[in-house]
Design a protein around this motif. Structure first.
Motif: not given
Length: 527
Positions: A50-51, A53, A210, A232, A272, A275-276
């Protein structure tokens, strides 16, 4: 007929919807996330995914702005190699034009073949869901299995090419249907998948999503994290497709650049969000990495939604990939057409010809032949095919970074006629695009698994180097009057630098040697 129409032979009937859809469908945000998220989880785990991305979104949007700026000034078929040539200026333009032409053509043609195999993986993964025994077993070491993958892939390619023979006005519906299908796929994942997960194996916690890290590559911790950018950034490469159909788009100097920007933004935001969603909806990593179907997401859908649900979602994903492949063929065929139009290819007179609908169908046929031959490499060796396809994204990343570098160093003050001229932000944007795409390029040619062995060696660097050498040889041996001659580069640069209001524009038809001078109000046209 608008002023741009005079420099081309292609139809000009598409609008902002088709321009946006060309890049948006080629990028296929939800298909890209499904295909690549396993790589991201292996390299760094959920925290890295996530970061990384977020970082990729920001810098890919900057890269899209750089390309939109030059696309607005030069909305031509074969766009990306023309942009590279003009970014380098008249002295070096021809050299970089040849190199990027080889890069971009290789990237788009291999991308289409790779999409076909990805689609085949979705379809044959249903064998694992329904526990159907395959003769010799499911695996790339089984020639019968490779033959099945090859046959299905060739069928997908045939369907994708057949769609390309539709008339332009009909193909416009393909763009719209594709976008609608992707949104249906997205909504099903947002609504149906969480319901299924809540009733079966359960969601991952926020802490896992996270903060959890993972090293499944064997790389040093820092580089293991960096390798997550393969996923990503990889989901956002291909927004230049809007530029490839610029000569078929109304008011292309405005619309094509807008298509690049809007598709990149939409893909980033929706990708995004997807993805989450998937990070919360995937099972624990041990279970996830034990899924052994060619496309593990098919098994994941079966775990959450049951067998019938898995079949339905597989159909949605496969049709979406076929449509994405069809659009990739549109982009690739326009590149082939643009090169052939200038007479540099064997059989250029035939390849560069358009039909009664003003479409380059012969270039589409060439694309089909190349893709079919490339897919045949699955039969002797799946490793060979995978190596060829994995190298497909490398040239596009290199082209993005190179164009930004050339703009930064050689032509930082040109193309002010662009409707998306970056003004005081241009040099920071160019530098940012160079650095970020350089990082992505490094991850794409890096081995993914460590320690490196013959089985884990990444041949992308070898393939990319070979393509670059072919481009340099072509530049050296092809006569200058044949392709990208110096005066053409100068004329196009003059066009791109002139004030679009109150000035005369010079447009060039390289295949016919004609120069058209167009008054801004179109009241008088002389040749």
């Amino acid at each position: 007929m608008d002023a741009d129409e005079l420099q081309l032979q292609l139809h000009r009937t598409w609008s902002i919807v088709e321009s946006f859809s060309a890049s948006f469908v080629a990028l296929n945000f939800i298909g890209g996330v499904r295909a690549g998220i396993f790589l991201g989880l292996l390299a760094g785990g959920p925290a890295a995914v996530w970061s990384s991305y977020i970082i990729s979104m920001i810098f890919m949007w900057i890269t899209a702005a750089v390309l939109a700026e030059i696309c607005s000034a030069l909305p031509l078929s074969g766009s990306i190699y023309i942009w590279a040539a003009e970014s380098a200026g008249p002295k070096y333009g021809r050299f970089f034009g040849f190199v990027v032409a080889w890069w971009s053509t290789t990237a788009w043609m291999t991308f289409a073949a790779g999409n076909c195999q990805t689609t085949a993986n979705y379809i044959v993964s249903q064998l694992a869901i329904w526990e159907i025994d395959f003769p010799g077993g499911v695996g790339n070491d089984n020639i019968k299995w490779r033959a099945l993958i090859w046959a299905v892939s060739e069928g997908v390619l045939l369907c994708s090419v057949a769609i390309n023979y539709l008339p332009p006005r009909w193909y416009s519906a393909v763009f719209r249907i594709s976008v609608a299908l992707y949104m249906v796929d997205f909504l099903l994942c947002v609504i149906w998948l969480p319901i299924g997960v809540s009733r079966t194996y359960g969601f991952r916690s926020a802490k896992e999503v996270f903060t959890m890290t993972y090293n499944g590559t064997g790389a040093p911790p820092a580089w293991n994290w960096i390798l997550s950018f393969l996923f990503t950034a990889g989901t956002m490469i291909g927004f230049d497709a809007s530029g490839h159909i610029a000569e078929e788009t109304k008011n292309a100097s405005v619309v094509a650049g807008r298509g690049i920007l809007t598709s990149a933004i939409a893909t980033g935001v929706l990708g995004f969000a997807t993805t989450i969603l998937f990070l919360f909806c995937t099972p624990d990593l041990d279970t996830l990495f034990s899924l052994d179907a060619p496309q593990p997401f098919v098994q994941l859908y079966a775990l959450a939604l049951g067998r019938p649900g898995s079949v339905f979602m597989t159909i949605i994903a496969a049709v979406g990939l076929i449509l994405s492949t069809s659009v990739a063929i549109v982009a690739a065929s326009r590149l082939i057409y643009a090169v052939a139009r200038d007479g540099v290819l064997p059989l250029s007179g035939w390849i560069g010809r358009v039909d009664s609908e003003k479409q380059p169908r012969n270039a589409v046929t060439v694309m089909f032949g190349f893709g079919a031959l490339l897919l045949c490499t699955i039969l002797p060796s799946q490793v060979a095919f995978t190596s060829l396809i994995s190298a497909g994204g490398v040239p596009t990343t290199a082209a993005y970074g190179l164009i930004a570098l050339l703009r930064l160093t050689l032509t930082p003050n040109d193309f002010k006629s662009s409707h998306y001229f970056l003004g005081k932000w241009r040099k920071p944007f160019y530098l940012s695009a160079v650095i970020f795409n350089g990082l992505i390029f490094a991850t794409q040619i890096s081995p993914f698994f460590f320690p490196v062995t013959a089985e884990t060696f990444n041949f992308a660097c070898v393939i990319f180097g070979s393509v670059t050498i072919f481009g340099i040889f072509s530049w050296y041996f092809v006569p200058e009057h044949k392709w990208l001659r110096r005066e053409l580069v100068l004329r196009q640069m003059q066009t791109a630098n002139e004030d679009p209001v109150g000035s005369e524009t010079i447009l060039d038809l390289p295949s016919q040697g004609a120069v058209h001078r167009i008054r801004p109000d179109d009241s008088k046209i002389t040749e």
